[in-house]
Design a protein around this motif. Structure first.
Motif: not given
Length: 598
Positions: A131-139, A147-150, A493-494
């Motif tokens: 909590n929270p789920l690890p794939w919901t945010s970026c470091e 790129c991660c934010e997208r 990402c590009t």
């Protein structure tokens, strides 16, 4: 007529053959074998790709004329001979044991790579309790934060979960979390398998029913989410123009063949633990219909959730990720926006683990039972055979736990199973209908089930199924030869490519052709099972062919089975005469006319 008879139940060592604890255990194990993760992620993707609701037309047609008849045939063979796949084909004709060997090798190949799906699901099941789920945010301090934010879910899948390298030629190192889950998964597999149907049947009460409990809960949750109607509409909206594309029919046939587990030999092994007197046609119909219904039901669940994802993230339903991405990217993106997201995430990946584990049970059984039935291993305990096999499969599949593991998985998934399965399926139909004898087979089915197979079954076995399988096999081979096989490589990402020399893309993925050694491995994966069929036919061409014993009780019930002391030359002549369609009918008609004239 041979006076020898096949008694019910003995194995090669003369001991009573193991049995299912009850008929419901067999049905649950059969459903678990047929219904796997492909029903949840592969079928919905293929449906959307191939015309939405229109895809159901070729899917149901192929199920009716190919999947169901072959499913019934394999259950009847296992039930009639009470042996594993190699022993069954060897008893029909000694030189045909290559079909059984091919089935064992295909099963082995399948179980080498398929458990990695359960491994990934197990890893995400563990992550679901965070909590929270690890794939919901970026470091914030990551180099590719922009790129991660997208798409945080997609970034987490490739970067944090898999530590994906840029190509199959760059193995990187082992991913610790994946290796741990891989090891736990194989321990669970052995624990549920080592006793045979006794342990597998008991495990099936939970592993086969739990996924449906979760799927039903996800259904009611999914259809009540905002945007669910939009997702379901996309899933069922037909594009009938797709039906003229032969690739749609190839995909439908491949999905049916793969999903029902036809050709692996597992169905033969499962049915060999049934009593000879059992209604296998009813079993085949029940399991096949449940498998088909599960695929459609899963599609509704998945697309209702994808519709919700479109509402919250603006990612279109049509932009669905294929393969594992549907579960580990699309679903995780949607579930992150749902209330009680940890609960729904854990439930989904627990369901996926159970589906994978069920299919794994049956496929490994397709390897263990033929080996246990072999005379050379009659003194070896099943637990030892199962342990050795599991250890070998664990080691061979371990490279998929490395950073290039997803690409290795793609190579095996594309080549190790589909083409060999189609080839084996064609050989099964031709052998039973043209060599073993369709009339004899139908009489044995009548003895076992109480009813003679209808014309529908006989026509499919003899003509429709083999012709369709051969057409699909040829189409698949031509397609793979004309269009170079590629895999999707994660390149970043590009703005922040993983390897500047390769460069990133807007989708973070790039289609890359397999290197020469990858294509060589693909050829080996395809040929390794198939090559045994012609080899065994050549080596066994001069072996004596004894009569096949009649089932005990058939003569007493008035069944007449004609047996002959067959030889190879006779087999060739029978094959030639069989394809001279109508000649026998014409001869009989001429004889009647001569009698009338006299």
């Amino acid at each position: 007529m041979s006076s020898d008879k096949v008694e019910e139940g003995p194995d090669v060592a003369g001991k009573p053959r193991a049995r299912w604890g009850s008929h419901i255990e067999f049905l649950l194990a059969g459903i678990g074998l047929a219904v796997g993760t492909g029903n949840v992620w592969r079928f919905p993707y293929l449906a959307q790709k191939n015309g939405g609701g229109a895809f159901l037309i070729p899917y149901l047609i192929v199920l009716a004329v190919e999947g169901l008849p072959l499913f019934f045939m394999e259950l009847a063979l296992g039930q009639r001979f009470q042996k594993g796949s190699i022993a069954v084909w060897k008893q029909i004709r000694p030189y045909l044991k290559g079909i059984g060997i091919a089935q064992v090798i295909v099963s082995f190949n399948m179980v080498v790579y398929y458990p990695i799906v359960m491994t990934w699901c197990g890893y995400y099941f563990y992550l679901s309790f965070m909590n929270p789920l690890p794939w919901t945010s970026c470091e914030a301090n990551s180099t590719d934060f922009e790129c991660c934010e997208r798409d945080p879910s997609k970034h987490y899948w490739y970067v944090s979960a898999l530590h994906a390298s840029t190509s199959i030629a760059n193995p990187g190192g082992f991913v610790n979390g994946v290796v741990i889950c891989w090891s736990i998964g194989w321990i669970l597999t052995y624990a549920c398998l080592f006793k045979g149907p006794e342990s597998t049947g008991k495990a099936a009460y939970f592993t086969a029913t739990f996924p449906y409990v979760v799927l039903i809960c996800l259904f009611f949750r999914g259809v009540t989410l905002p945007g669910a109607a939009r997702g379901i509409k996309v899933f069922f909206t037909p594009d009938f123009g797709k039906l003229v594309d032969p690739n749609v029919w190839v995909d439908a046939a491949g999905q049916i063949f793969f999903s029902l587990s036809v050709g692996f030999g597992s169905l033969i092994c499962f049915a060999s633990y049934n009593p000879i007197k059992n209604n296998c046609v009813k079993d085949a119909s029940i399991i096949s219909i449940i498998n088909c219904g599960t695929s459609i039901f899963s599609g509704i669940v998945v697309y209702s959730i994808l519709g919700y994802r479109e509402t919250t993230t603006k990612i279109r339903v049509e932009d669905v990720d294929k393969g594992p991405g549907l579960a580990f990217i699309a679903y995780t993106t949607a579930v992150a926006e749902m209330p009680l997201s940890q609960l729904w995430s854990a439930a989904f990946f627990a369901m996926m683990m159970m589906l994978a584990l069920n299919s794994e049970f049956g496929t490994i059984e397709g390897c263990v039972t033929p080996l246990k039935d072999h005379k050379a291993l009659k003194g070896v305990k099943r637990e030892i055979i199962c342990l050795i096999l599991c250890c070998i499969m664990y080691i061979v599949g371990l490279p998929m736990c490395m950073q290039n593991g997803l690409y290795v998985f793609t190579l095996w998934d594309n080549y190790a199973v589909t083409i060999p399965l189609l080839f084996v399926g064609a050989c099964e139909c031709l052998t039973i209908t043209w060599l073993y004898g369709l009339e004899r087979f139908c009489k044995e089915v009548q003895f076992m089930t109480g009813s003679y197979p209808a014309a529908y079954w006989r026509i499919c076995w003899k003509w429709v199924s083999p012709i369709l399988i051969i057409l699909v096999l040829m189409s698949s081979c031509i397609k793979k030869m004309i269009i170079p096989e590629t895999y999707e490589s994660y390149v970043g990402c590009t703005e922040h490519p993983l390897d500047p020399a390769i460069g990133g893309t807007s989708t973070w993925l790039r289609d890359i052709a397999f290197p020469w050694w990858g294509q060589l491995c693909a050829a080996i994966l395809v040929c390794a099972p198939i090559i045994w069929i012609p080899i065994c036919c050549f080596l066994g061409r001069n072996e004596p062919l004894p009569d096949i014993p009649v089932l005990e009780g058939m003569e007493e019930e008035g069944f007449v089975i004609e047996n002959h002391a067959f030889d190879w030359k006779r087999e060739v002549e029978e094959m030639k005469s069989a394809f001279r369609f109508g000649q026998k009918v014409d001869e009989e008609e001429n004889a009647k006319n001569e009698v009338t004239a006299v």
